[in-house]
Design an enzyme around this catalytic site. Structure first.
Site, PDB file in Angstrom:
ATOM      1  N   GLU A 221       0.848  -0.973   0.035  1.00  0.00           N
ATOM      2  CA  GLU A 221      -0.116  -0.013   0.057  1.00  0.00           C
ATOM      3  C   GLU A 221       0.813   1.227   0.222  1.00  0.00           C
ATOM      4  O   GLU A 221       1.658   1.394   0.684  1.00  0.00           O
ATOM      5  CB  GLU A 221      -0.874  -0.103   1.108  1.00  0.00           C
TER       6      GLU A 221
ATOM      7  N   ARG B 284       5.095 -12.990   9.735  1.00  0.00           N
ATOM      8  CA  ARG B 284       5.704 -11.778   9.690  1.00  0.00           C
ATOM      9  C   ARG B 284       7.135 -11.771  10.347  1.00  0.00           C
ATOM     10  O   ARG B 284       7.415 -12.520  11.096  1.00  0.00           O
ATOM     11  CB  ARG B 284       4.970 -10.729  10.222  1.00  0.00           C
TER      12      ARG B 284
ATOM     13  N   LYS C 124       3.589   0.907  10.193  1.00  0.00           N
ATOM     14  CA  LYS C 124       3.886   2.268   9.333  1.00  0.00           C
ATOM     15  C   LYS C 124       3.481   3.287   9.973  1.00  0.00           C
ATOM     16  O   LYS C 124       3.908   4.475  10.102  1.00  0.00           O
ATOM     17  CB  LYS C 124       3.143   2.174   7.968  1.00  0.00           C
TER      18      LYS C 124
END
Length: 553
Positions: free
Chosen positions: A32, A259, A269
């Site tokens: 994104e 992850r 983020k």
């Protein structure tokens, strides 16, 4: 070698190939564009890119730009640069944008409505949460769930035409409000958002949600295996529902991996953006940040980062990887490849009293003792030199093998010197040491056979290049920032000593000739990279590697 990549994901793919479920393997990385990529992103890139390589398949970069509120072309550009830098190539499957599929997503939504599998809902977000139920209690049907198909089609068209305020309506998939999987309890698949899109402008005021748009995008691009992080495992049934119920040309398979969590840093983020926007770091490329652009500026190489990801492992179970493993990977590489240069970080003047003031000579020093092909350089030697302040002690501690009053050391690559006099300033601090050199030792051992244990580095005062050195440490003192103690904030654990800025450092003159981005070992001091700012050198990593012993154990 990419063909050697092997993990539980490749085992799944091998089974699919053997069963005739996949021919050419096609993967994708769907970031994104609302921030810069980080070391965790490197794992997702590595998995999708290396698996495509292993099977001679295709690898796509697709920007997940379905949320116009937080997206920006700055992030789009940075992601493109990071992908090319990390992999050394452009994605062989192409570069795409989720926003390019908005019309197809809309068509799929209309098809679901026509099939009685989606409806327009007037419930507010708070009401939807209340109707959703809990992990132990089923949800309740929305009063809008029984709307006729024709009314839903009209309302959805009017949503697109901008006739309703932001947040006043959603389009929801009609699945099962009693499902034990909360993601299947009639999830929202479209919402009304009036925001300028970085590619589509103001064409749209309704936007598909990720769980709806992503499987459609995968299917349209011919993705065979949608490999994503473990938090999407519970979303997989919804992914499969969308693929099965929408008119799509292809049926991709979603599979999940753990992850990458690294000690003493944050990957969110939102947190990284907060660090930047509040000025706690220089920017997204501050060398203390875990972003790829920051690691690049600090001097980490793509090979070291990919090797770190490989060694950290590909699994389904979450784990916390020690950041010292990353440091070990770059240290291993630089030990073999980095140029050697001499740099004095805290200068102390040394005067060779028996060396003529007018004389200047050069000593030939290897650029890298571990690589003969790296050649040699000429280092100037004069009467006045700089040495490290820590390499001299008036009252030396036990086993001190550097310079002391009446003691001898070898100046690296040149003469053996003996300290005869110490000059102090008004505060009693050592300001200068005066030595005599054994001028017969420039090319070897003393003729009388005496042994000198200590060797120190030095820089000619007349030729020294002034520089600022930036020494970095972990950004956070807390090892696991995913487990912040109750009553505290992650910012409470910012390391006040994460940056040490040394000014007035003295470097040998050859350093001035190397281009920006050159990685060097400042002998005995650490590995550094020449920064884009003139006169600035960033420490990549220290020389000491105690973690290597941990790995061996």
């Amino acid at each position: 070698m990419m063909e050697d990549v092997s993990n539980f994901l490749t085992e799944i793919i091998d089974e699919d190939i053997a069963a005739g479920l996949a021919e050419q393997i096609h993967t994708r990385f769907p970031p994104e564009p609302n921030g810069y990529l980080h070391i965790g992103s490197a794992k997702a890139i590595y998995i999708n890119w290396s698996i495509a390589k292993k099977y001679g398949g295709k690898f796509n970069l697709r920007y997940d730009d379905t949320n116009p509120v937080k997206e920006d072309t700055e992030y789009v550009d940075s992601i493109w640069e990071d992908i090319k830098w990390l992999t050394g190539e452009e994605p062989n499957g192409g570069v795409y944008y989720g926003s390019d599929y908005f019309e197809k997503c809309y068509e799929c939504a209309v098809a679901l409505i026509q099939a009685g599998k989606a409806y327009v809902c007037d419930l507010t977000q708070e009401e939807m949460r209340a109707y959703r139920g809990t992990l132990t209690e089923p949800g309740k049907d929305s009063p809008c769930r029984s709307r006729p198909v024709e009314e839903n089609l009209r309302l959805f068209q009017e949503m697109r035409e901008g006739k309703y305020p932001d947040g006043s309506m959603t389009l929801r998939a009609k699945i099962d409000m009693a499902s034990p999987n909360m993601n299947l309890r009639d999830p929202a698949i479209y919402r009304i958002v009036r925001a300028h899109h970085h590619r589509q402008g103001d064409k749209w005021c309704i936007y598909p949600l990720y769980d709806f748009a992503h499987p459609i995008q995968d299917a349209l691009e011919g993705i065979t295996h949608s490999l994503c992080s473990i938090e999407f495992e519970n979303h997989r049934p919804l992914y499969e529902w969308v693929v099965e119920n929408c008119p799509l040309p292809h049926r991709p398979k979603q599979r999940e991996f753990a992850r990458l969590n690294v000690t003493n840093t944050v990957m969110s983020k939102r947190y990284l953006r907060e660090l930047v926007e509040t000025g706690r770091v220089e920017g997204w490329d501050d060398p203390r940040m875990p972003t790829l652009c920051a690691l690049r500026r600090r001097g980490y190489t793509p090979a070291a980062i990919l090797e770190f990801v490989r060694r950290a492992g590909i699994a389904k179970a979450n784990s916390l990887v020690d950041i010292r493993l990353l440091e070990h990977c770059i240290r291993e590489e630089l030990n073999e490849t980095a140029l050697r240069r001499m740099a004095v970080t805290e200068p102390l003047k040394m005067v060779i009293t028996n060396y003529p003031a007018h004389l200047e000579e050069t000593f030939e020093v290897p650029n890298n003792p571990r690589d003969e092909a790296a050649g040699v350089r000429q280092v100037p030697f004069t009467r006045e030199l700089y040495i490290e302040k820590s390499d001299f002690a008036v009252v030396p501690p036990p086993k001190f093998q550097r310079l002391k009053p009446d003691g001898e050391v070898r100046l690296m690559g040149s003469y053996i010197v003996k300290c005869n006099e110490v000059v102090t300033d008004a505060n009693g601090e050592v300001a200068e040491v005066r030595c005599t050199a054994d001028l017969d030792t420039g090319n070897g051992m003393p003729k009388d056979g005496r042994k000198v244990k200590g060797t120190i580095h030095w820089v000619s005062a007349a030729h020294a290049v002034d520089a600022d050195l930036y020494l970095y440490d972990n950004l956070f003192t807390l090892e696991n920032t995913n487990d912040v103690p109750e009553g505290t904030n992650y910012l409470d654990y910012l390391n006040p000593d994460s940056l040490k800025h040394l000014t007035g450092c003295k470097l040998e003159p050859s350093v001035a000739d190397v281009p920006e981005g050159t990685r060097m070992q400042f002998v005995r001091m650490g590995y550094y990279i020449k920064d884009r700012e003139p006169g600035r050198y960033n420490r990549i990593v220290t020389l000491k590697d105690g973690f290597a012993k941990t790995l061996q154990k």
